[in-house]
Design an enzyme around this catalytic site. Structure first.
Site, mmCIF file in Angstrom:
data_model
loop_
_atom_site.group_PDB
_atom_site.id
_atom_site.type_symbol
_atom_site.label_atom_id
_atom_site.label_comp_id
_atom_site.label_asym_id
_atom_site.label_seq_id
_atom_site.Cartn_x
_atom_site.Cartn_y
_atom_site.Cartn_z
ATOM 1 N N THR A 106 -3.911 2.520 -1.891
ATOM 2 C CA THR A 106 -3.474 3.246 -1.744
ATOM 3 C C THR A 106 -5.081 5.074 -1.821
ATOM 4 O O THR A 106 -5.559 4.609 -2.410
ATOM 5 C CB THR A 106 -3.360 3.394 -3.304
ATOM 6 O OG1 THR A 106 -2.915 3.177 -3.716
ATOM 7 C CG2 THR A 106 -2.752 4.846 -4.025
ATOM 8 N N LYS A 181 3.136 6.771 -2.753
ATOM 9 C CA LYS A 181 2.428 6.358 -3.978
ATOM 10 C C LYS A 181 1.721 7.455 -4.239
ATOM 11 O O LYS A 181 2.031 6.618 -5.476
ATOM 12 C CB LYS A 181 1.497 5.628 -2.533
ATOM 13 C CG LYS A 181 0.614 4.421 -3.523
ATOM 14 C CD LYS A 181 1.364 3.205 -4.167
ATOM 15 C CE LYS A 181 0.494 2.960 -6.108
ATOM 16 N NZ LYS A 181 -0.556 1.942 -4.927
ATOM 17 N N LYS A 249 -8.696 7.471 -9.970
ATOM 18 C CA LYS A 249 -8.817 7.614 -8.733
ATOM 19 C C LYS A 249 -7.379 7.934 -8.242
ATOM 20 O O LYS A 249 -7.247 9.106 -6.985
ATOM 21 C CB LYS A 249 -9.533 6.119 -7.602
ATOM 22 C CG LYS A 249 -9.349 5.907 -6.367
ATOM 23 C CD LYS A 249 -7.892 6.159 -5.205
ATOM 24 C CE LYS A 249 -8.254 4.249 -5.719
ATOM 25 N NZ LYS A 249 -7.681 3.810 -4.754
#
Length: 297
Positions: A106, A181, A249
């Site tokens: 990701t 995502k 993150k």
């Protein structure tokens, strides 16, 4: 066995960079499917079990690339992706002609686009293909895979997506997988905070927690976070299927991308703040279900 099936599952020389919680399981699936797999991980010992099962260790991402037809990467942060692709001994330090690169990390849509363009310039092709499903999804080969890139490249990689996941789809051009995502993580942020506050409330009301989960799981409140993480919380299992630090993150990337599109996402901002508090209290290497520790000691 008919010819079409044989072609679809032909043995390939696969490279895999990043054999952490999820990567390790994916490599096992590739090995079990009969593929040759070259592996690299920053901490070599994390590949020992895979090497015993038939994977071949390589000393650098570049060496993995040199012996592979297709290279998968799954590391922690965009900076790690940048390093394994563009570093001195990285993927792009060797001949990339006719190779396929698939980044499962990701990361950012911008970096995905950069890798796609560099690959194209070097006679290769690239997909961004972040996944959802955590450690259990990786172990059970039930990951959801969100892909950005060209249709022809996607079609070439689908047989391998089938080995590691149950749901996979091309979302658009390079970077679209990462944007999808981000949408996923925004949704998960809501279900994780909702699930946590639900447990806090149910416990304060002196309810039978197991009975509450069984009841809510049969109604409109049912969701993946509750099904998979609430039972772990009741067992005080905070092991990382997905690290708190990595979720922070992801949420920061989502908020950055939202800002570029002039969107305000207050619920996602609040979830980020809660997880940052959790990390500040020393739980960044726990699983995301550890959010409950802000209420339960």
């Amino acid at each position: 066995m008919d010819l079409f099936f044989y072609v679809e599952v032909r043995e390939m020389n696969i490279g895999f960079i990043g054999t952490g919680v999820m990567g390790k399981s994916i490599v096992k699936h590739f090995l079990a499917a009969g593929h040759e797999v070259a592996v690299y991980n920053r901490t070599k010992s994390k590949t020992d079990e895979l090497v015993k099962q038939g994977a071949v260790w390589q000393d650098t991402p570049g060496e993995v690339t040199a012996v592979s037809e297709i290279v998968f990467s799954m590391v922690g942060y965009p900076s790690d992706v940048e390093e394994i692709y563009y570093g001195e001994k990285g993927i792009f330090s060797v001949d990339s002609n006719n190779k396929i690169f698939v980044d499962l990390t990701t990361s950012t849509p911008t970096l995905a686009g950069k890798i796609y363009q560099t690959a194209k310039e070097r006679g290769a092709v690239a997909l961004d293909a972040p996944v959802s499903g955590g450690d259990l999804g990786a172990q059970n080969a039930t990951l959801t895979i969100m892909v950005g890139g060209d249709q022809a490249t996607y079609d070439q990689v689908v047989p391998l997506f089938k080995v590691m996941g149950k749901s996979y789809s091309l979302q658009g051009a390079a970077g679209a997988g990462q944007h999808t995502k981000m949408a996923n993580q925004i949704m998960i942020a809501g279900t994780m905070t909702g699930m946590t506050e639900m447990l806090v409330y149910a416990k304060a009301a002196n309810l039978d927690m197991e009975k509450v989960l069984a009841t809510l799981g049969g109604g409109a409140a049912q969701n993946w976070s509750m099904t998979n993480y609430a039972p772990r919380i009741l067992k005080e299992d905070y092991s990382a299927g997905f690290f708190v630090k990595h979720f922070i993150k992801d949420l920061k990337i989502a908020l950055d991308e939202a800002e570029k599109m002039q969107l305000d996402l207050p619920a996602t901002k609040l979830a980020t703040e809660l997880y940052e508090r959790l990390a500040d209290e020393g739980f960044e290497n726990d699983g995301t279900q550890a959010l409950i520790k802000l209420w339960w000691s």
